[in-house]
Design an enzyme around this catalytic site. Sequence first.
Site, PDB file in Angstrom:
ATOM      1  N   SER A  66       1.047  -1.214   0.005  1.00 18.44           N
ATOM      2  CA  SER A  66      -0.063  -0.095   0.072  1.00 18.44           C
ATOM      3  C   SER A  66       0.852   1.302  -0.052  1.00 18.44           C
ATOM      4  O   SER A  66       2.005   1.340   0.338  1.00 18.44           O
ATOM      5  CB  SER A  66      -0.898  -0.172   1.163  1.00 18.44           C
ATOM      6  OG  SER A  66      -1.525   1.294   1.627  1.00 18.44           O
TER       7      SER A  66
ATOM      8  N   TYR B  41      -3.491  -1.024  10.639  1.00 20.63           N
ATOM      9  CA  TYR B  41      -3.388  -1.272   9.436  1.00 20.63           C
ATOM     10  C   TYR B  41      -1.775  -0.624   8.464  1.00 20.63           C
ATOM     11  O   TYR B  41      -1.161  -1.538   8.311  1.00 20.63           O
ATOM     12  CB  TYR B  41      -4.520  -0.694   8.529  1.00 20.63           C
ATOM     13  CG  TYR B  41      -4.388  -0.801   7.013  1.00 20.63           C
ATOM     14  CD1 TYR B  41      -4.641  -2.136   6.237  1.00 20.63           C
ATOM     15  CD2 TYR B  41      -3.793   0.122   6.194  1.00 20.63           C
ATOM     16  CE1 TYR B  41      -4.502  -2.182   5.033  1.00 20.63           C
ATOM     17  CE2 TYR B  41      -3.717  -0.088   4.821  1.00 20.63           C
ATOM     18  CZ  TYR B  41      -4.043  -1.087   4.261  1.00 20.63           C
ATOM     19  OH  TYR B  41      -3.994  -1.225   2.760  1.00 20.63           O
TER      20      TYR B  41
HETATM   21  N1  LIG Z   1      -8.666  -0.692  -1.328  1.00 20.76           N
HETATM   22  C1  LIG Z   1      -7.798  -0.067  -1.155  1.00 20.76           C
HETATM   23  O1  LIG Z   1      -7.728   1.413  -0.953  1.00 20.76           O
HETATM   24  C2  LIG Z   1      -6.363  -0.383  -0.776  1.00 20.76           C
HETATM   25  C3  LIG Z   1      -5.150   0.666  -0.589  1.00 20.76           C
HETATM   26  C4  LIG Z   1      -3.936  -0.034  -0.754  1.00 20.76           C
HETATM   27  C5  LIG Z   1      -3.729  -1.348  -0.239  1.00 20.76           C
HETATM   28  N2  LIG Z   1      -4.870  -2.281  -0.543  1.00 20.76           N
HETATM   29  C6  LIG Z   1      -4.294  -3.517  -0.172  1.00 20.76           C
HETATM   30  O2  LIG Z   1      -4.904  -4.513  -1.132  1.00 20.76           O
HETATM   31  C7  LIG Z   1      -5.180  -5.789  -0.604  1.00 20.76           C
HETATM   32  C8  LIG Z   1      -6.842  -6.239  -1.001  1.00 20.76           C
HETATM   33  O3  LIG Z   1      -7.440  -5.218  -0.618  1.00 20.76           O
HETATM   34  P1  LIG Z   1      -8.939  -5.109  -1.110  1.00 20.76           P
HETATM   35  O4  LIG Z   1      -8.927  -3.303  -1.166  1.00 20.76           O
HETATM   36  O5  LIG Z   1      -8.914  -5.656  -2.441  1.00 20.76           O
HETATM   37  O6  LIG Z   1      -9.896  -5.433   0.132  1.00 20.76           O
HETATM   38  P2  LIG Z   1     -11.123  -6.374   0.155  1.00 20.76           P
HETATM   39  O7  LIG Z   1     -11.893  -6.289  -1.171  1.00 20.76           O
HETATM   40  O8  LIG Z   1     -11.763  -6.270   1.202  1.00 20.76           O
HETATM   41  O9  LIG Z   1     -10.243  -7.751  -0.066  1.00 20.76           O
HETATM   42  C9  LIG Z   1      -9.726  -8.572   0.990  1.00 20.76           C
HETATM   43  C10 LIG Z   1      -9.387  -9.858   0.747  1.00 20.76           C
HETATM   44  O10 LIG Z   1      -8.609 -10.556   1.925  1.00 20.76           O
HETATM   45  C11 LIG Z   1      -9.467 -11.715   2.064  1.00 20.76           C
HETATM   46  N3  LIG Z   1      -9.312 -11.819   3.446  1.00 20.76           N
HETATM   47  C12 LIG Z   1      -9.374 -11.216   4.508  1.00 20.76           C
HETATM   48  N4  LIG Z   1      -9.149 -11.826   5.723  1.00 20.76           N
HETATM   49  C13 LIG Z   1      -8.833 -12.877   5.448  1.00 20.76           C
HETATM   50  C14 LIG Z   1      -8.355 -14.024   5.980  1.00 20.76           C
HETATM   51  N5  LIG Z   1      -8.195 -14.004   7.472  1.00 20.76           N
HETATM   52  N6  LIG Z   1      -7.976 -15.158   5.343  1.00 20.76           N
HETATM   53  C15 LIG Z   1      -7.977 -15.294   4.102  1.00 20.76           C
HETATM   54  N7  LIG Z   1      -8.529 -13.989   3.317  1.00 20.76           N
HETATM   55  C16 LIG Z   1      -8.761 -12.940   4.059  1.00 20.76           C
HETATM   56  C17 LIG Z   1     -10.725 -11.302   1.718  1.00 20.76           C
HETATM   57  O11 LIG Z   1     -11.542 -12.376   1.630  1.00 20.76           O
HETATM   58  P3  LIG Z   1     -12.567 -13.193   2.715  1.00 20.76           P
HETATM   59  O12 LIG Z   1     -13.401 -12.149   3.520  1.00 20.76           O
HETATM   60  O13 LIG Z   1     -13.335 -14.209   1.525  1.00 20.76           O
HETATM   61  O14 LIG Z   1     -11.546 -14.049   3.392  1.00 20.76           O
HETATM   62  C18 LIG Z   1     -10.680 -10.517   0.502  1.00 20.76           C
HETATM   63  O15 LIG Z   1     -10.652 -11.418  -0.435  1.00 20.76           O
HETATM   64  C19 LIG Z   1      -5.056  -5.732   0.685  1.00 20.76           C
HETATM   65  O16 LIG Z   1      -3.561  -6.378   1.033  1.00 20.76           O
HETATM   66  C20 LIG Z   1      -4.891  -4.315   1.002  1.00 20.76           C
HETATM   67  O17 LIG Z   1      -3.998  -3.887   2.170  1.00 20.76           O
HETATM   68  C21 LIG Z   1      -5.997  -1.925  -0.719  1.00 20.76           C
END
Ligand SMILES: NC(=O)c1ccc[n+]([C@@H]2O[C@H](COP(=O)([O-])OP(=O)(O)OC[C@H]3O[C@@H](n4cnc5c(N)ncnc54)[C@H](OP(=O)(O)O)[C@@H]3O)[C@@H](O)[C@H]2O)c1
Length: 331
Positions: free
Chosen positions: A144, A157
């Site tokens: 991130s 986070y």
């Molecule tokens: N969205 C943003 O603005 C942003 C910005 C910077 C970086 N990121 C990074 O991008 C990545 C994905 O985030 P996203 O925005 O796509 O969020 P998201 O839509 O909430 O996706 C998160 C994923 O992680 C899985 N997950 C959560 N807890 C878990 C666990 N205990 N075991 C296995 N899987 C788990 C969730 O699936 P289940 O609930 O089905 O397990 C989901 O597939 C993260 O690493 C986040 O830090 C996001």
Amino acid sequence: MARENLQGKVALVTGASSGVGWQSAVRLAEQGVRLCVTARRVEALEKLQREVLRRGGECLVAPGDVTVQEDVERVVHACLEYYGQLDLLVNVAGVQSYGYFDQLPWEHVIRTFDVNCFGYMRFVRAVLPHFRARGRGHILNVQSMLSVGAAPLLGAYTSSKHAALGFAQCLELELRGTGIRVSNVLVPSVATPMFDHAPTQFHLAPVPVPPTYEPDVAARAVVRCARRPGRTSVPVFLQGRLILWMDQFLPQVGKWLLGKFGARMQMREKPVERSEGNLFVPVAQGVGPRGSVPPTPRWKRFSATAALVALAGGALGGVALGAHEVARAVR
Ligand SMILES: NC(=O)c1ccc[n+]([C@@H]2O[C@H](COP(=O)([O-])OP(=O)(O)OC[C@H]3O[C@@H](n4cnc5c(N)ncnc54)[C@H](OP(=O)(O)O)[C@@H]3O)[C@@H](O)[C@H]2O)c1
């Protein structure tokens, strides 16, 4: 460096049931990558599987929780048994929890690290014996902009993301000369379902620090890194390269802006009661690449870029006034 041909390669994508993981899986499949996808929500993974199959790809569903060692080993084993090889690990699974640090439940802090940092480490340990035996492999971590920065309300986070990047950087040094590559994508705010299922100590729905981009911005960066391993990618300009530059040369601007407006920027006028969200158990809402928060319109991003560039150009004289304009432009 020559681009790798991804056709026929096998990738294990964690956090694939929504957001960046989902979209990255789809984009990798378009390149001919054979997928093993994992997360906790089986139905969501099966939906992704149908989408990949419909596009002519291959996709194995292997559900599991990244905080459970046996699950991680089972997922890697299932992938290897099914395809007979693994070329690329894409670490994506992540959670966040909103609150002032001293008000965040301690279990939220621990859990956030367990998913965002130790989850990445568990998968790396599980795939490394296979990669070492083959003398090649690629570990691609979705990080991130907060892996190198800071925002209020996201202390757990942000620190977990700093830790995950530090880990990846050490790993890269240790694996030098082994044929195993490490890449990182520093993702800006993207309009995924994360904000629809993240817990919050406030009673208002969380939103990303603006500007917010399409999740595909991150997915395309994942594909670029998959083709050219060993890089740390910063995919966007405004909430990416420009911010990094300003943090280096005008650090007080970002601190002032986020210190003054950062908490308010991350809440919208929509009441929610979500004290646990998807932190410990998965929730039904938020399947697929996009969430309910829309990306920031292009013209607003452009105005904010222009304001920031002008601010940087005019430097210290107009710092306070310009930063205020930026805050208004991106809201
Ligand atoms: N969205 C943003 O603005 C942003 C910005 C910077 C970086 N990121 C990074 O991008 C990545 C994905 O985030 P996203 O925005 O796509 O969020 P998201 O839509 O909430 O996706 C998160 C994923 O992680 C899985 N997950 C959560 N807890 C878990 C666990 N205990 N075991 C296995 N899987 C788990 C969730 O699936 P289940 O609930 O089905 O397990 C989901 O597939 C993260 O690493 C986040 O830090 C996001």
